[in-house]
Scaffold this motif. Structure first.
Motif, PDB file in Angstrom:
ATOM      1  N   PHE A 276       1.297  -1.117  -0.076  1.00  0.00           N
ATOM      2  CA  PHE A 276       0.184   0.288   0.049  1.00  0.00           C
ATOM      3  C   PHE A 276       1.063   1.287  -0.306  1.00  0.00           C
ATOM      4  N   TYR A 277       1.355   1.467  -1.197  1.00  0.00           N
ATOM      5  CA  TYR A 277       2.421   2.418  -1.467  1.00  0.00           C
ATOM      6  C   TYR A 277       1.745   3.756  -2.279  1.00  0.00           C
ATOM      7  N   ASP A 278       2.189   4.886  -1.655  1.00  0.00           N
ATOM      8  CA  ASP A 278       2.191   6.000  -2.524  1.00  0.00           C
ATOM      9  C   ASP A 278       1.622   5.917  -4.137  1.00  0.00           C
ATOM     10  N   ASN A 279       0.150   6.884  -4.684  1.00  0.00           N
ATOM     11  CA  ASN A 279      -0.323   6.430  -5.262  1.00  0.00           C
ATOM     12  C   ASN A 279       0.765   7.198  -7.051  1.00  0.00           C
ATOM     13  N   ASP A 280       1.449   7.977  -6.611  1.00  0.00           N
ATOM     14  CA  ASP A 280       2.472   8.613  -7.151  1.00  0.00           C
ATOM     15  C   ASP A 280       3.343   7.088  -8.246  1.00  0.00           C
ATOM     16  N   ASP A 281       3.749   8.053  -9.002  1.00  0.00           N
ATOM     17  CA  ASP A 281       4.769   7.526  -9.910  1.00  0.00           C
ATOM     18  C   ASP A 281       5.645   6.326  -9.427  1.00  0.00           C
ATOM     19  N   THR A 282       6.410   7.002  -8.917  1.00  0.00           N
ATOM     20  CA  THR A 282       7.597   5.748  -7.731  1.00  0.00           C
ATOM     21  C   THR A 282       6.775   5.071  -7.238  1.00  0.00           C
ATOM     22  N   GLY A 283       5.810   5.283  -6.200  1.00  0.00           N
ATOM     23  CA  GLY A 283       5.066   4.369  -5.189  1.00  0.00           C
ATOM     24  C   GLY A 283       4.687   3.297  -5.893  1.00  0.00           C
ATOM     25  N   ILE A 284       3.781   3.481  -7.976  1.00  0.00           N
ATOM     26  CA  ILE A 284       3.653   2.294  -8.402  1.00  0.00           C
ATOM     27  C   ILE A 284       4.245   1.466  -8.619  1.00  0.00           C
ATOM     28  N   ARG A 285       5.821   2.069  -9.025  1.00  0.00           N
ATOM     29  CA  ARG A 285       7.070   1.988  -9.848  1.00  0.00           C
ATOM     30  C   ARG A 285       7.473   0.595  -8.400  1.00  0.00           C
ATOM     31  N   ASN A 286       7.626   1.311  -7.445  1.00  0.00           N
ATOM     32  CA  ASN A 286       8.270   0.053  -6.479  1.00  0.00           C
ATOM     33  C   ASN A 286       7.195  -0.867  -5.716  1.00  0.00           C
ATOM     34  N   ALA A 287       6.019  -0.301  -5.936  1.00  0.00           N
ATOM     35  CA  ALA A 287       5.196  -1.439  -5.143  1.00  0.00           C
ATOM     36  C   ALA A 287       4.793  -2.865  -6.035  1.00  0.00           C
ATOM     37  N   ASN A 288       5.413  -2.429  -7.971  1.00  0.00           N
ATOM     38  CA  ASN A 288       4.968  -3.280  -8.623  1.00  0.00           C
ATOM     39  C   ASN A 288       6.289  -3.878  -8.189  1.00  0.00           C
ATOM     40  N   LYS A 289       7.670  -3.012  -8.107  1.00  0.00           N
ATOM     41  CA  LYS A 289       9.173  -4.047  -8.021  1.00  0.00           C
ATOM     42  C   LYS A 289       9.092  -4.834  -7.034  1.00  0.00           C
ATOM     43  N   ILE A 290       8.092  -4.592  -5.655  1.00  0.00           N
ATOM     44  CA  ILE A 290       8.541  -5.453  -4.434  1.00  0.00           C
ATOM     45  C   ILE A 290       7.190  -6.580  -4.156  1.00  0.00           C
ATOM     46  N   LYS A 291       6.432  -6.514  -5.438  1.00  0.00           N
ATOM     47  CA  LYS A 291       5.436  -7.616  -5.652  1.00  0.00           C
ATOM     48  C   LYS A 291       6.061  -8.651  -7.006  1.00  0.00           C
ATOM     49  N   ASN A 292       6.826  -8.292  -7.535  1.00  0.00           N
ATOM     50  CA  ASN A 292       7.738  -9.717  -8.456  1.00  0.00           C
ATOM     51  C   ASN A 292       8.395 -10.292  -7.555  1.00  0.00           C
TER      52      ASN A 292
END
Length: 795
Positions: A276-292
């Motif tokens: 549950f990260y910030d909904n800006d570009d950095t937050g979305i990019r790193n959320a997907n990175k951790i999910k992977n």
């Protein structure tokens, strides 16, 4: 550093005194050269070690012509002696040289020490006392409660701080308009200014720190379970917000951080992981990175809030709460985001749960055992299991604490002996039986006292025969006094009068050692053995007395010195202690075992080396005991720098634990200060006896032993917190009647008003009574209201 190094050289004849300290037979051949001698660091067969003065460097050097790897100046020689690295451990080498040679160093030394002490690395003061209300003034806009701020040690700080690093002591003054919030850990703090936005760290922050992980373990330890969902979020404020809403949440150092290894053990305990990260570009990019990274092993999913709701900009969950949007809608967003497929076998989760509870009841660090005095270290080498070794160690200290009646020290303006109280709480078959080895350490004394009594009794019989004959002729002849039977070990199920008599007969010293805690707790329920008051007084050497009208009996013991070592199940422990209000709680060291040991071959050959080691140790302790009958008293002293170390440690503990648990824990913290000094006393005794036959009139605690004692205290105070939480939680439930308790225990960790009414009706509780019950739950601290119609159990 160079100034301190030069001071050591100045006060040791440029290093010669240290060579002479190690090689006592060292002799000068010339003004700047010694007679060749044997190398003390190996079995040298020829005197090939040359010790000489180096004019160029103005200090004494050494060189072994038989093995030229042994060469250098006096500090290199000291490194060999202490088995340390001359470069990486140089400061420690200097400190050991200063201690061993009793060198007087000017006050600058204390500043040098402050630079390398890792235990206490920063100092803060707080606004208006504890800083909670001022912090709440800021955090309430995000729906974060005061209780959550206390739990997570979040406070508003005053205008300055000091921080110790490896190079210097820094201080900083904040600008008048800046309001800084401290997210505190024991060893470091993050200071955050909301306006203008700014943050920085002070102290020694671990590389892999995870905010919120300790609080999760504390809640899980009390509930004996983890919830189904863990939320990984991007900042401390989001963790506080989600926790207030009833979720388990943690944050990494930043949204761009990789996952530390310590987090994986926590992840294994949950059915679902939500990023549950910030909904800006950095937050979305790193959320997907951790999910992977996680999705091959965990049920992991991502929750992303809309960037705008009802015309209000939303960046993260804290923004959502600040905009006063409906909590029910947020809960639905989170629920809809969760992937409910099951990837992890339940058996794996259970295994990981056991590990987490063990991690939250920590063991003593491995390195500590190599630093203990030789007598203790050699005994503990016979235990391979970490928890069993801890139990053997602490229970051994407890037994030994009653074996030195001529040793004392001053603490809090009063004279104290080394006596300890220790309780091990463990389920059946958890391995607490190793404590019985500790009892053997004093068995030699017990046998010696019994032999003394037999001799005294035989003499009494002979004297009594003489008395009978002589009294016929001379009625005034004195009748011989019946000998008092001495015994170091006092049974827990003895009467009050017998216990006091046994203490008195043995010069006020004694040990209660029981492997079943209910032996003592049962005794405390009987009028003839209800000596809870005596246990409380004896812990501080207060006079205990007994007067019985029936037999015109009056017994009084001044300065009782009692040690207590007990083990039992959690239920036996709670029956003994009762609750946090019982004064016995604060006088005990605690250690909790949470795992049942695996089955072992019951027909394996006994460890004969362990048996021999404990028998030899028992004989040694018995000889030390006997020597004390003719020896002078020894006073253990605390040097100023050790006193400062102790004061800083317990100031931090006092503030932190009081903030977390309230005033009820204060007595335990204060008495653990005394307990830590008693551990220092015992370490000082055995450290001195490594190279000496007996103890001097005055014995100083070394810095190393002071730190060892504080590390032991640090670990055991985590166990104290676990015990305190369990007792305190039990105290809350004890305030509820049977119907209230039944309803409370059936409620989930988080619930709303509708669910509460439904469950009340299932229990046959009318609406009016249910309204009263929920008010009582809040009044007694059992639940918090997190929002209108939304509630959360207090963990």
């Amino acid at each position: 550093m160079s100034n301190l190094k030069q001071q050591v050289l100045n006060q040791t004849n440029n290093g010669f005194d240290f060579f002479k300290f190690i090689i006592t037979e060292l002799e000068l051949k010339e003004v700047n050269k010694c007679e060749p001698t044997y190398n003390p660091f190996y079995n040298d067969t020829k005197p090939s070690l040359s010790i000489y003065f180096n004019d160029a460097y103005e200090r004494w050097y050494f060189k072994d012509f038989g093995d030229e790897s042994y060469s250098g100046d006096v500090f290199d020689f000291a490194a060999h002696h202490y088995q340390l690295d001359s470069k990486s451990d140089f400061f420690k080498i200097l400190k050991l040289m200063i201690t061993d040679l009793k060198i007087e160093i000017e006050d600058a030394y204390s500043q040098e020490i402050a630079k390398v002490i890792n235990i206490f690395s920063y100092k803060l003061t707080y606004k208006n006392g504890d800083g909670i209300k001022d912090a709440f003034a800021y955090f309430k806009q995000f729906g974060i409660s005061e209780s959550i701020l206390k739990e997570y040690r979040v406070r508003a700080v005053n205008c300055a701080y000091s921080s110790t690093t490896s190079n210097e002591i820094k201080t900083k003054l904040f600008k008048e308009k800046e309001q800084y919030i401290a997210y505190e850990d024991i060893y470091f703090a993050k200071l955050y200014c909301p306006n203008p936005k700014n943050f920085f760290y002070i102290g020694n922050k671990p590389k892999d720190f995870v905010f919120g992980i300790n609080q999760i373990f504390n809640r899980a330890h009390k509930a004996k379970k983890f919830p189904e969902l863990l939320v990984l979020t991007g900042g401390e404020k989001d963790v506080l917000t989600l926790t207030t809403l009833g979720f388990d949440a943690v944050s990494l150092n930043s949204e761009t951080s990789s996952l530390p290894s310590s987090l994986y053990n926590l992840l294994d305990a949950y059915k679902n992981i939500l990023i549950f990260y910030d909904n800006d570009d950095t937050g979305i990019r790193n959320a997907n990175k951790i999910k992977n990274l996680l999705e091959q092993r965990y049920n992991v999913s991502i929750c992303t809030l809309p960037k705008e709701i009802d015309g209000k900009y939303i960046k993260d969950v804290s923004d959502y709460m600040k905009q006063d949007l409906p909590i029910s809608a947020l809960n639905q967003i989170i629920k809809d985001s969760i992937n409910n497929q099951i990837h992890i076998p339940l058996s794996d989760v259970v295994t990981k749960l056991d590990k987490q509870f063990k991690d939250n009841s920590p063991i003593l660090p491995e390195w500590l055992y190599g630093k203990l005095p030789k007598f203790l270290n050699e005994l503990l080498l016979h235990f391979n299991d970490s928890e069993e070794r801890d139990l053997a160690f602490i229970s051994s200290l407890t037994v030994l604490s009653s074996c030195f009646p001529k040793v004392s020290g001053y603490y809090g303006h009063g004279k104290v002996s080394a006596n300890l109280y220790f309780f091990v709480s463990a389920p059946a078959s958890a391995g607490k039986g190793v404590m019985m080895y500790s009892k053997r350490l004093a068995s030699g004394i017990q046998k010696h006292l019994l032999a003394e009594y037999k001799i005294a009794f035989k003499k009494y019989l002979a004297d009594y025969e003489d008395y009978k004959i002589n009294s016929r002729k001379n009625p005034d002849v004195d009748e011989p006094e019946f000998p008092k039977q001495k015994a170091l070990f006092i049974p827990a199920n003895t009467s009050i009068s017998k216990m006091i008599q046994m203490l008195g007969a043995n010069k006020n010293f004694g040990i209660i050692f029981e492997s079943e805690g209910d032996t003592l707790s049962t005794s405390l329920k009987n009028d003839w053995a209800n000596y809870s008051d005596i246990l409380r007084k004896a812990a501080h050497h207060e006079t205990v007395s007994l007067a019985r009208k029936a037999n015109d009996e009056f017994i009084e013991i001044e300065n009782p010195c009692l040690s207590v070592c007990l083990s039992g199940t959690p239920n036996q422990f709670e029956a003994l202690i009762g609750g946090v209000e019982n004064g016995l709680t604060s006088r005990f060291l605690f250690y909790e075992l949470t795992n049942v040991k695996p089955w072992k071959n019951q027909f394996s050959v006994p460890d004969s080396a362990r048996e021999v080691a404990y028998q030899q140790a028992s004989d040694y302790i018995s000889k030390l005991w006997q020597r004390q009958t003719t020896s002078e008293e020894t006073i253990v002293r605390v040097p100023d720098f050790v006193a400062r170390l102790h004061t800083e440690f317990f100031t931090e503990k006092f503030d932190g634990l009081r903030l977390s648990h309230g005033d009820d824990i204060i007595a335990s913290v204060r008495r653990h200060g005394l307990i830590s000094f008693r551990i220092m006393m015992l370490l000082a005794i055995f450290r001195h006896l490594e190279q000496n036959e007996w103890l001097p009139e005055f014995l100083d605690v070394t810095e190393e032993d002071a730190k060892i004692a504080l590390v032991i205290t640090e670990v055991l105070m985590v166990h104290l917190e676990n015990v305190f939480k369990r007792l305190d939680g039990g105290a809350v439930l004890n305030k509820l009647n049977s119907k209230q308790r039944s309803l409370f225990e059936a409620l989930p960790d988080t619930f709303n008003k509708k669910l509460y009414i439904e469950m009340s009706a299932q229990k046959g509780i009318k609406i009016d009574a249910g309204e009263k019950y929920i008010r009582d739950f809040i009044k007694y601290g059992a639940i918090n209201r997190v929002d209108q119609g939304q509630y959360r159990k207090v963990s």
